[in-house]
Design a protein around this motif. Structure first.
Motif, mmCIF file in Angstrom:
data_model
loop_
_atom_site.group_PDB
_atom_site.id
_atom_site.type_symbol
_atom_site.label_atom_id
_atom_site.label_comp_id
_atom_site.label_asym_id
_atom_site.label_seq_id
_atom_site.Cartn_x
_atom_site.Cartn_y
_atom_site.Cartn_z
ATOM 1 N N ALA A 33 103.142 25.053 48.326
ATOM 2 C CA ALA A 33 101.808 24.849 48.398
ATOM 3 C C ALA A 33 101.482 25.723 49.537
ATOM 4 O O ALA A 33 100.514 26.632 49.580
ATOM 5 C CB ALA A 33 101.237 23.492 48.363
ATOM 6 N N VAL A 34 102.052 25.619 50.578
ATOM 7 C CA VAL A 34 101.826 26.380 52.098
ATOM 8 C C VAL A 34 102.137 27.831 51.810
ATOM 9 O O VAL A 34 101.315 28.594 52.420
ATOM 10 C CB VAL A 34 102.627 25.640 53.247
ATOM 11 C CG1 VAL A 34 102.513 26.622 54.347
ATOM 12 C CG2 VAL A 34 102.254 24.402 53.671
ATOM 13 N N THR A 37 99.323 29.154 49.902
ATOM 14 C CA THR A 37 98.124 29.307 50.520
ATOM 15 C C THR A 37 98.167 30.444 51.624
ATOM 16 O O THR A 37 97.027 31.167 51.512
ATOM 17 C CB THR A 37 97.762 27.914 51.516
ATOM 18 O OG1 THR A 37 97.995 26.793 50.410
ATOM 19 C CG2 THR A 37 96.604 27.729 52.153
ATOM 20 N N GLU A 38 99.309 30.661 52.086
ATOM 21 C CA GLU A 38 99.371 31.774 53.286
ATOM 22 C C GLU A 38 99.192 33.141 52.246
ATOM 23 O O GLU A 38 98.461 33.944 52.768
ATOM 24 C CB GLU A 38 100.948 31.899 53.730
ATOM 25 C CG GLU A 38 101.102 32.950 54.675
ATOM 26 C CD GLU A 38 100.294 32.770 56.166
ATOM 27 O OE1 GLU A 38 99.384 33.766 56.290
ATOM 28 O OE2 GLU A 38 100.348 31.897 56.749
ATOM 29 N N ALA A 40 97.594 33.708 49.516
ATOM 30 C CA ALA A 40 96.119 33.658 49.202
ATOM 31 C C ALA A 40 95.184 34.012 50.418
ATOM 32 O O ALA A 40 94.282 34.791 50.402
ATOM 33 C CB ALA A 40 95.497 32.498 48.749
ATOM 34 N N PHE A 41 95.627 33.543 51.724
ATOM 35 C CA PHE A 41 95.207 33.898 52.707
ATOM 36 C C PHE A 41 95.115 35.295 53.245
ATOM 37 O O PHE A 41 94.160 36.010 53.376
ATOM 38 C CB PHE A 41 95.457 33.159 53.982
ATOM 39 C CG PHE A 41 95.206 32.993 55.299
ATOM 40 C CD1 PHE A 41 93.746 33.081 55.590
ATOM 41 C CD2 PHE A 41 95.677 33.061 56.537
ATOM 42 C CE1 PHE A 41 92.947 33.252 56.761
ATOM 43 C CE2 PHE A 41 95.181 33.361 57.844
ATOM 44 C CZ PHE A 41 93.886 33.276 57.971
ATOM 45 N N PHE A 56 89.896 29.308 54.670
ATOM 46 C CA PHE A 56 91.201 29.071 55.234
ATOM 47 C C PHE A 56 91.269 28.547 56.388
ATOM 48 O O PHE A 56 92.349 27.995 56.994
ATOM 49 C CB PHE A 56 91.981 30.262 54.989
ATOM 50 C CG PHE A 56 92.407 30.655 53.657
ATOM 51 C CD1 PHE A 56 93.357 29.875 52.720
ATOM 52 C CD2 PHE A 56 91.602 31.346 52.847
ATOM 53 C CE1 PHE A 56 93.579 30.075 51.355
ATOM 54 C CE2 PHE A 56 92.073 31.606 51.697
ATOM 55 C CZ PHE A 56 92.901 31.042 50.714
ATOM 56 N N TRP A 128 99.796 25.286 60.041
ATOM 57 C CA TRP A 128 98.676 24.746 59.049
ATOM 58 C C TRP A 128 98.993 23.293 58.970
ATOM 59 O O TRP A 128 99.845 22.523 59.334
ATOM 60 C CB TRP A 128 99.337 25.175 57.629
ATOM 61 C CG TRP A 128 99.164 26.698 57.291
ATOM 62 C CD1 TRP A 128 100.265 27.575 57.916
ATOM 63 C CD2 TRP A 128 98.104 27.508 56.928
ATOM 64 N NE1 TRP A 128 99.863 28.736 57.656
ATOM 65 C CE2 TRP A 128 98.660 28.958 56.718
ATOM 66 C CE3 TRP A 128 97.068 27.154 56.281
ATOM 67 C CZ2 TRP A 128 97.877 29.718 56.373
ATOM 68 C CZ3 TRP A 128 96.220 28.309 55.735
ATOM 69 C CH2 TRP A 128 96.574 29.523 55.754
ATOM 70 N N ARG A 130 97.437 19.980 56.690
ATOM 71 C CA ARG A 130 96.644 19.391 55.431
ATOM 72 C C ARG A 130 95.468 18.585 55.805
ATOM 73 O O ARG A 130 95.742 17.346 56.386
ATOM 74 C CB ARG A 130 97.809 18.810 54.570
ATOM 75 C CG ARG A 130 97.301 18.552 53.078
ATOM 76 C CD ARG A 130 98.326 18.450 52.158
ATOM 77 N NE ARG A 130 98.885 16.955 52.551
ATOM 78 C CZ ARG A 130 99.728 15.926 52.004
ATOM 79 N NH1 ARG A 130 100.244 16.588 50.962
ATOM 80 N NH2 ARG A 130 99.991 14.957 52.546
ATOM 81 N N ALA A 135 93.820 20.229 51.045
ATOM 82 C CA ALA A 135 93.780 21.612 51.325
ATOM 83 C C ALA A 135 94.632 22.009 52.689
ATOM 84 O O ALA A 135 94.302 21.124 53.554
ATOM 85 C CB ALA A 135 92.629 22.248 51.459
ATOM 86 N N TRP A 136 95.296 22.986 52.694
ATOM 87 C CA TRP A 136 95.914 23.282 54.063
ATOM 88 C C TRP A 136 94.887 24.157 54.683
ATOM 89 O O TRP A 136 94.486 25.370 54.037
ATOM 90 C CB TRP A 136 97.159 24.252 53.416
ATOM 91 C CG TRP A 136 98.353 23.338 53.163
ATOM 92 C CD1 TRP A 136 98.823 22.788 51.700
ATOM 93 C CD2 TRP A 136 99.199 22.546 53.960
ATOM 94 N NE1 TRP A 136 99.684 22.027 51.809
ATOM 95 C CE2 TRP A 136 100.106 21.816 52.997
ATOM 96 C CE3 TRP A 136 99.220 22.446 55.392
ATOM 97 C CZ2 TRP A 136 101.076 20.940 53.682
ATOM 98 C CZ3 TRP A 136 100.439 21.542 55.848
ATOM 99 C CH2 TRP A 136 101.124 20.799 54.939
ATOM 100 N N LYS A 137 94.755 24.371 55.939
ATOM 101 C CA LYS A 137 93.758 25.104 56.601
ATOM 102 C C LYS A 137 94.751 25.316 57.984
ATOM 103 O O LYS A 137 95.461 24.692 58.593
ATOM 104 C CB LYS A 137 92.536 24.089 57.237
ATOM 105 C CG LYS A 137 91.969 23.716 56.146
ATOM 106 C CD LYS A 137 91.182 24.426 55.479
ATOM 107 C CE LYS A 137 90.062 23.910 54.393
ATOM 108 N NZ LYS A 137 89.468 24.952 53.589
#
Length: 149
Positions: A33-34, A37-38, A40-41, A56, A128, A130, A135-137
């Motif tokens: 997932a991370v 997310t990375e 997608a970022f 993000f 990051w 959660r 969601a991971w920010k």
């Protein structure tokens, strides 16, 4: 038939626990997932989508820029806005390493940064967190120039 049912039950239990019958770590799911997310970022810069980039950022984000720290998502976004202004992205990045705490609440992603010509120009390190929604920010980000060869 009973053996197949037992095997199917174990596979279901392991999958629900975040693992697999092949001995997959329960953290593989969060690490994947991370990593996604990375990716997608990073894609926000490639797509020239500044508004998506902002989504993000943790409100508490701290990004290092040279010797100073940019504190808060608004300061980070303002500093990064020029990277989105030109038609082509000035750099790109991808995660090579992703590690997640056993608690599943914090993660590290790290990997190469590439210039527009595809040559490696540095390394990034991001932390990051959660949030309550799952969601991971990104909360910390620091890049380093590539070592001369």
């Amino acid at each position: 038939m009973r053996g197949s049912l037992i095997a199917l039950t174990w596979i279901t239990v392991l999958a629900a626990a975040g693992g697999s019958a092949a001995g997959e770590s329960p953290l593989t799911g969060p690490a994947q997932a991370v990593r996604a997310t990375e990716q997608a970022f990073a894609q926000t810069l490639a797509d020239r989508d500044f508004e998506a980039f902002r989504t993000f950022l943790s409100p508490e984000a701290v990004f290092f820029s040279g010797d100073r720290a940019l504190r808060g998502s608004n300061a980070v976004a303002a500093a990064w806005k020029p990277y989105f202004d030109e038609p082509d992205p000035p750099f790109s990045w991808r995660a090579e390493t992703v590690e997640v705490l056993d608690s599943g609440t914090l993660a590290l992603s790290s990997g190469p940064v590439f210039g527009p010509d595809g040559r490696r120009v540095g390394t990034f390190n991001s932390i990051w967190r959660r949030d309550a929604s799952g969601a991971w920010k990104v909360v910390f980000d620091k890049g380093e120039k590539a070592c001369p060869e």
